[in-house]
Design an enzyme around this catalytic site. Structure first.
Site, mmCIF file in Angstrom:
data_model
loop_
_atom_site.group_PDB
_atom_site.id
_atom_site.type_symbol
_atom_site.label_atom_id
_atom_site.label_comp_id
_atom_site.label_asym_id
_atom_site.label_seq_id
_atom_site.Cartn_x
_atom_site.Cartn_y
_atom_site.Cartn_z
ATOM 1 N N GLU A 1 0.831 -1.205 0.000
ATOM 2 C CA GLU A 1 0.000 0.000 0.000
ATOM 3 C C GLU A 1 0.864 1.253 0.000
ATOM 4 O O GLU A 1 0.577 2.237 -0.691
ATOM 5 C CB GLU A 1 -0.884 -0.042 1.242
ATOM 6 C CG GLU A 1 -1.731 1.161 1.492
ATOM 7 C CD GLU A 1 -2.380 1.029 2.857
ATOM 8 O OE1 GLU A 1 -3.508 0.554 2.902
ATOM 9 O OE2 GLU A 1 -1.726 1.362 3.863
ATOM 10 N N ASP B 1 -5.136 -3.891 -1.847
ATOM 11 C CA ASP B 1 -5.067 -2.431 -1.765
ATOM 12 C C ASP B 1 -3.809 -1.891 -2.439
ATOM 13 O O ASP B 1 -3.857 -0.892 -3.168
ATOM 14 C CB ASP B 1 -5.167 -1.947 -0.318
ATOM 15 C CG ASP B 1 -4.174 -2.627 0.622
ATOM 16 O OD1 ASP B 1 -3.385 -3.477 0.171
ATOM 17 O OD2 ASP B 1 -4.216 -2.303 1.825
#
Length: 562
Positions: A246, A307
């Site tokens: 991320e 993500d």
């Protein structure tokens, strides 16, 4: 946004004081007038409109923020402009909203009945189409035969120019890339936001300078080169590992966006990208291994996290728009490869909802994380690949948001970190810990990003579903805090009661984007902006700082689409 109009308009205004000159100018046919946008404020007819807000005249009003939109879900729609007289047309510029035409033709007619085609395509990809054409006619028509999305057809602006002169076109919602260099320099504000949305008050230049200052501090704190091997990586100082996927995704997005303010942005981007590419997932090598240790070695199974991959793919599309794909890396090709891998390994085929990573199977494929529900990314993936599957993926996530808000947070609009039962018609908040903590079913450290993620889509595309969802959150939090951002807690139950006391920019900042979607929330938006500027960057908190910087970019009007 100020608009630079054509010299024709200036000349006509000046001639008002001299009747003879005005008369002579008006006697000129459009074909003989001074160079300018021939379609500007001319009479328009259309095949349909989505609502009265999106009438045909909005596509020729000289504004990059208003638009025409046809009815949703129907092909063979058109917009027609009366140029006033037989006119030679050499150039047509179409500034598409997110609802673009994949296949369309441009036509001219003398009588509005018999048409001559001067341009056609079946591979439209949205953005700005600057077309060279050749023909003469009184009427100009753009006829869409195949939609690029599940919606209708929508144009911010339709412009037409004669064969001679060098007209000054209106600002476009998305820039036309030029090979090499920087195509969307920070502070250019080249992408107008949707009607009814706002940005922070005050001097644009001063606000932009505050973003640049925070960016410099962010870069100094988190972009490191400790790993050697030609790599840079985003130090994830408050994550459970020194480097997480991320963080690399956020870093790539930020670096691509800040080009122009930072002459080394592309060099830094390519070094982080090299790090990402050199740490593939063991399950699907087109995805990124989610976690690395202090020695920059992938650990904990070396598999992916959805993500991170979503953000990395989106950042690659930004890089392609910003710099083109002719340098050390073909950003567009890498983006498409990763987008296809996300669909294959991180979207559950049966539900069309994201899972947690390419390791997810069995019961884990009946769960999802709401902060991975990023409509703007899904739309960009659809545009980049031409894959209609992303339309269904977008719809599935938007339906999930609406269901959760209606069934579980009607008074707040808040979404939970994680949902379960995604394989049923009644997906619901996690009943307790399913992945990270006992607050997995609350609005906590994952879902705190939702107002930002939904909000930027609402700001840039005016998507009615994103607007409705994020405005519910804004209405609630503004009331619950009495308009004081210092009262925003760092965790809530879905009914609005505080789940975790304390304060963090990771929770405060995203609500600023929600505020920016509502024109009646200017004071509230400015209060959050002032709070963010009064909060020093914490080098031990990459997560909050990275969210804050991206929020600051958005609410100053600097967010743009690939």
């Amino acid at each position: 946004m100020s608009l630079t109009r054509s010299k024709t308009s200036v000349a006509l205004c000046a001639a008002t004081a001299a009747g003879a000159l005005l008369t002579s100018l008006l006697a000129l046919s459009p074909a003989n007038a001074a160079p300018g946008n021939l379609a500007l404020n001319r009479p328009v007819t259309v095949s349909s409109t989505e609502t009265s807000t999106y009438g045909g005249a909005k596509a020729v009003d000289g504004s990059g923020t208003t638009r025409w939109a046809s009815v949703e879900g129907v092909d063979n729609q058109w917009i027609q402009v009366d140029l006033g007289a037989g006119t030679s047309v050499g150039r047509v510029v179409l500034n598409w909203e997110a609802a673009y035409a994949k296949a369309y033709r441009v036509e001219l007619s003398d009588d509005g009945s018999s048409w001559r085609q001067v341009y056609a395509t079946s591979t439209g990809d949205g953005g700005t189409d600057d077309l060279t054409v050749s023909g003469t006619g009184r009427y100009l028509r753009v006829f869409g035969t195949a939609r690029g999305t599940a919606y209708g057809y929508s144009l911010f602006e339709l412009e037409a120019y004669g064969s001679g002169g060098t007209p000054t076109p209106t600002p476009t919602p998305t820039p036309t890339p030029t090979p090499g260099g920087v195509n969307v320099p920070f502070g250019s504000h080249a992408f107008p936001y949707a009607a009814g949305t706002i940005t922070v008050s005050g001097s644009q230049a001063v606000n932009d300078a505050k973003v640049v200052d925070y960016y410099k501090k962010w870069k100094a704190a988190f972009v490191t080169s400790k790993c050697g091997n030609g790599w840079s990586a985003i130090a994830s100082t408050d994550a459970d590992h020194p480097y997480v996927a991320e963080g690399q995704g956020y870093g790539l997005t930020i670096l691509a966006t800040m080009a122009g303010a930072d002459p080394d942005a592309r060099t830094s981007f390519d070094r982080v990208l090299k790090y990402v590419l050199d740490h593939p997932s063991v399950n699907n090598p087109a995805l990124h291994a989610a976690e690395q240790d202090v020695n920059c070695k992938s650990v904990d199974g070396s598999d992916s996290a959805t993500d991170g991959d979503l953000e990395i793919a989106y950042a690659l599309l930004l890089a392609d728009r910003q710099w083109g794909s002719t340098g050390s890396y073909n950003y567009k090709s890498l983006a498409v490869k990763r987008i296809n891998a996300i669909k294959a390994s991180e979207v559950v085929a049966g539900t069309k909802l994201t899972n947690f990573g390419d390791w997810s199977d069995g019961n884990y494929n009946t769960m999802s994380r709401t902060s991975d529900w990023v409509p703007g990314h899904f739309k960009a993936f659809r545009k980049a690949t031409g894959d209609a599957a992303w339309d269904g993926i977008l719809t599935a996530h938007q339906n999930a948001v609406a269901h959760l808000q209606s069934a579980y947070s009607p008074g707040t609009g808040l979404l939970p970190d994680f949902v379960v039962n995604t394989n049923t018609s009644d997906l619901k908040p996690a009943p307790g810990k399913v992945l990270e903590s006992t607050l997995d079913g609350a609005y906590s450290w994952n879902a705190c990003r939702d107002p930002w993620r939904l909000g930027v889509d609402a700001l840039t595309t005016g998507d009615a579903k994103s607007l409705a969802a994020v405005r519910k959150m804004n209405t609630w939090v503004k009331s619950a805090t009495g308009g004081d951002p210092n009262r925003i807690a760092q965790g809530y139950k879905l009914n609005g009661s505080v789940a975790e006391a304390g304060s963090s920019v990771a929770f405060i900042a995203p609500f600023a984007v929600a505020a920016a979607t509502d024109a009646s929330s200017q004071a509230w938006l400015d209060a959050i902006w002032n709070k963010l500027n009064a909060t020093p960057l914490d080098p031990s908190g990459y997560y909050g700082a990275s969210i804050q910087l991206q929020v600051m970019i958005a609410i100053t009007g600097n967010h743009w689409l690939p």
